[in-house]
Design a protein around this motif. Structure first.
Motif, PDB file in Angstrom:
ATOM      1  N   ASP A 122       0.832  -1.209   0.000  1.00  0.00           N
ATOM      2  CA  ASP A 122       0.000   0.000   0.000  1.00  0.00           C
ATOM      3  C   ASP A 122       0.863   1.254   0.000  1.00  0.00           C
ATOM      4  O   ASP A 122       0.570   2.228  -0.700  1.00  0.00           O
ATOM      5  N   ARG A 123       1.941   1.231   0.777  1.00  0.00           N
ATOM      6  CA  ARG A 123       2.826   2.395   0.834  1.00  0.00           C
ATOM      7  C   ARG A 123       3.460   2.649  -0.539  1.00  0.00           C
ATOM      8  O   ARG A 123       3.571   3.787  -0.986  1.00  0.00           O
ATOM      9  N   PHE A 124       3.873   1.582  -1.212  1.00  0.00           N
ATOM     10  CA  PHE A 124       4.470   1.713  -2.539  1.00  0.00           C
ATOM     11  C   PHE A 124       3.449   2.269  -3.538  1.00  0.00           C
ATOM     12  O   PHE A 124       3.737   3.205  -4.287  1.00  0.00           O
ATOM     13  N   LEU A 125       2.243   1.704  -3.545  1.00  0.00           N
ATOM     14  CA  LEU A 125       1.213   2.150  -4.487  1.00  0.00           C
ATOM     15  C   LEU A 125       0.773   3.585  -4.194  1.00  0.00           C
ATOM     16  O   LEU A 125       0.525   4.371  -5.117  1.00  0.00           O
ATOM     17  N   GLN A 126       0.670   3.919  -2.921  1.00  0.00           N
ATOM     18  CA  GLN A 126       0.288   5.290  -2.557  1.00  0.00           C
ATOM     19  C   GLN A 126       1.354   6.290  -2.982  1.00  0.00           C
ATOM     20  O   GLN A 126       1.035   7.414  -3.368  1.00  0.00           O
ATOM     21  N   SER A 127       2.616   5.893  -2.928  1.00  0.00           N
ATOM     22  CA  SER A 127       3.678   6.807  -3.356  1.00  0.00           C
ATOM     23  C   SER A 127       3.599   7.053  -4.859  1.00  0.00           C
ATOM     24  O   SER A 127       3.836   8.173  -5.324  1.00  0.00           O
ATOM     25  N   GLN A 128       3.235   6.020  -5.635  1.00  0.00           N
ATOM     26  CA  GLN A 128       3.023   6.204  -7.070  1.00  0.00           C
ATOM     27  C   GLN A 128       1.901   7.202  -7.321  1.00  0.00           C
ATOM     28  O   GLN A 128       2.026   8.117  -8.140  1.00  0.00           O
ATOM     29  N   ALA A 129       0.779   6.992  -6.622  1.00  0.00           N
ATOM     30  CA  ALA A 129      -0.384   7.862  -6.818  1.00  0.00           C
ATOM     31  C   ALA A 129      -0.077   9.298  -6.426  1.00  0.00           C
ATOM     32  O   ALA A 129      -0.469  10.244  -7.125  1.00  0.00           O
ATOM     33  N   ALA A 130       0.634   9.487  -5.317  1.00  0.00           N
ATOM     34  CA  ALA A 130       0.962  10.838  -4.857  1.00  0.00           C
ATOM     35  C   ALA A 130       1.876  11.545  -5.851  1.00  0.00           C
ATOM     36  O   ALA A 130       1.694  12.737  -6.154  1.00  0.00           O
ATOM     37  N   ALA A 131       2.874  10.820  -6.378  1.00  0.00           N
ATOM     38  CA  ALA A 131       3.783  11.419  -7.354  1.00  0.00           C
ATOM     39  C   ALA A 131       3.034  11.782  -8.629  1.00  0.00           C
ATOM     40  O   ALA A 131       3.204  12.880  -9.176  1.00  0.00           O
ATOM     41  N   ALA A 132       2.182  10.871  -9.107  1.00  0.00           N
ATOM     42  CA  ALA A 132       1.420  11.149 -10.328  1.00  0.00           C
ATOM     43  C   ALA A 132       0.479  12.331 -10.132  1.00  0.00           C
ATOM     44  O   ALA A 132       0.331  13.181 -11.020  1.00  0.00           O
ATOM     45  N   ARG A 133      -0.155  12.391  -8.975  1.00  0.00           N
ATOM     46  CA  ARG A 133      -1.084  13.489  -8.688  1.00  0.00           C
ATOM     47  C   ARG A 133      -0.359  14.835  -8.733  1.00  0.00           C
ATOM     48  O   ARG A 133      -0.834  15.804  -9.341  1.00  0.00           O
ATOM     49  N   ALA A 134       0.812  14.891  -8.119  1.00  0.00           N
ATOM     50  CA  ALA A 134       1.578  16.138  -8.111  1.00  0.00           C
ATOM     51  C   ALA A 134       2.008  16.529  -9.522  1.00  0.00           C
ATOM     52  O   ALA A 134       1.943  17.702  -9.908  1.00  0.00           O
ATOM     53  N   ILE A 135       2.440  15.540 -10.313  1.00  0.00           N
ATOM     54  CA  ILE A 135       2.874  15.819 -11.682  1.00  0.00           C
ATOM     55  C   ILE A 135       1.716  16.335 -12.527  1.00  0.00           C
ATOM     56  O   ILE A 135       1.860  17.308 -13.285  1.00  0.00           O
ATOM     57  N   VAL A 136       0.556  15.696 -12.399  1.00  0.00           N
ATOM     58  CA  VAL A 136      -0.606  16.114 -13.196  1.00  0.00           C
ATOM     59  C   VAL A 136      -1.049  17.519 -12.819  1.00  0.00           C
ATOM     60  O   VAL A 136      -1.329  18.354 -13.696  1.00  0.00           O
ATOM     61  N   HIS A 137      -1.104  17.812 -11.536  1.00  0.00           N
ATOM     62  CA  HIS A 137      -1.521  19.154 -11.118  1.00  0.00           C
ATOM     63  C   HIS A 137      -0.553  20.217 -11.615  1.00  0.00           C
ATOM     64  O   HIS A 137      -0.972  21.292 -12.061  1.00  0.00           O
ATOM     65  N   ARG A 138       0.752  19.928 -11.573  1.00  0.00           N
ATOM     66  CA  ARG A 138       1.720  20.889 -12.094  1.00  0.00           C
ATOM     67  C   ARG A 138       1.539  21.069 -13.599  1.00  0.00           C
ATOM     68  O   ARG A 138       1.621  22.178 -14.121  1.00  0.00           O
ATOM     69  N   GLY A 139       1.310  19.955 -14.296  1.00  0.00           N
ATOM     70  CA  GLY A 139       1.115  20.031 -15.737  1.00  0.00           C
ATOM     71  C   GLY A 139      -0.095  20.874 -16.113  1.00  0.00           C
ATOM     72  O   GLY A 139      -0.061  21.658 -17.070  1.00  0.00           O
ATOM     73  N   LYS A 140      -1.166  20.727 -15.366  1.00  0.00           N
ATOM     74  CA  LYS A 140      -2.359  21.528 -15.623  1.00  0.00           C
ATOM     75  C   LYS A 140      -2.093  23.004 -15.313  1.00  0.00           C
ATOM     76  O   LYS A 140      -2.496  23.894 -16.082  1.00  0.00           O
ATOM     77  N   ASP A 141      -1.430  23.260 -14.201  1.00  0.00           N
ATOM     78  CA  ASP A 141      -1.143  24.640 -13.814  1.00  0.00           C
ATOM     79  C   ASP A 141      -0.255  25.337 -14.837  1.00  0.00           C
ATOM     80  O   ASP A 141      -0.372  26.557 -15.052  1.00  0.00           O
ATOM     81  N   ARG A 142       0.624  24.591 -15.487  1.00  0.00           N
ATOM     82  CA  ARG A 142       1.524  25.165 -16.486  1.00  0.00           C
ATOM     83  C   ARG A 142       0.899  25.232 -17.875  1.00  0.00           C
ATOM     84  O   ARG A 142       1.532  25.714 -18.818  1.00  0.00           O
ATOM     85  N   GLY A 143      -0.304  24.679 -18.011  1.00  0.00           N
ATOM     86  CA  GLY A 143      -0.939  24.650 -19.318  1.00  0.00           C
ATOM     87  C   GLY A 143      -0.374  23.592 -20.244  1.00  0.00           C
ATOM     88  O   GLY A 143      -0.604  23.622 -21.456  1.00  0.00           O
TER      89      GLY A 143
END
Length: 199
Positions: A122-143
């Protein structure tokens, strides 16, 4: 002798590494049902006493393997959506394809029946999700990414592609595929981004 002084030789970190590497290999190849201190000792080329000196039983040994070799996925902010996703894909691919990759794949199948297995997975999978979430939000914020892109679908596509790549690699080819994993991560991300990046 002063109070608190230790007796005997200090533990050898090279032996610790050899044992945990062997334990990861045995678990990856045999699963929990056939995982044993005997098998690990033979694979590591050490006596069972060396293992019991460090861990009281096979459950504690396997927990140590997960703690040392399933460290999770880090969010890396390179300033570029593509490069962030490539960094994510590379970490996932190496988790599945490196020398402990078989143990990670086996854990995904047997986590519920292994002491502390589900917790580490669970810790491994949650770390994947957290990293992806941060990347996607940054990508959206940057257009750089469409606002309607789903974090879950993007993570499933990239991590799922990495997992499938590892699962379909025959054992005899794992070293070769692992050596080419960084390039495959770029190809995987470029393929995904072709359909989700902002025009």
């Amino acid at each position: 002798m002063s109070v608190g002084a230790t007796v005997g030789r200090p533990r050898d970190p090279e032996v610790d590494e050899r044992i945990t590497r062997a334990a990861a290999e045995v678990f990856g190849a045999e699963g929990w049902a056939r995982f044993s201190v005997d098998a690990v000792a033979r694979r590591a080329g050490v006596g069972k006493a060396s293992i019991y000196l460090r861990w009281p039983n096979k459950e504690a040994l396997l927990v140590a393997v997960f703690a040392s070799r399933l460290s999770g996925v880090r969010d890396i902010d390179t300033g570029s959506l593509r490069d962030d996703l490539v960094a994510l894909a590379r970490q996932v691919l190496h988790a599945f394809l490196d020398e402990s990759g078989g143990a990670v794949l086996r854990l995904m199948l047997e986590a519920g029946s292994i002491p502390a297995g589900q917790e580490h997975l669970d810790r491994f999978l949650q770390s994947q999700a957290a990293a992806a979430r941060a990347i996607v939000h940054r990508g959206k914020d940057r257009g750089q990414l469409r606002r309607d892109i789903s974090v879950t679908l993007l993570l499933n596509t990239i991590s799922g592609g990495a997992l499938n790549h590892a699962l379909t690699t025959p054992p005899r080819s794992r070293a070769k595929v692992a050596a080419a994993a960084d390039r495959y991560a770029e190809e995987l991300v470029d393929f995904v981004l072709a359909s989700v990046t902002a025009p």
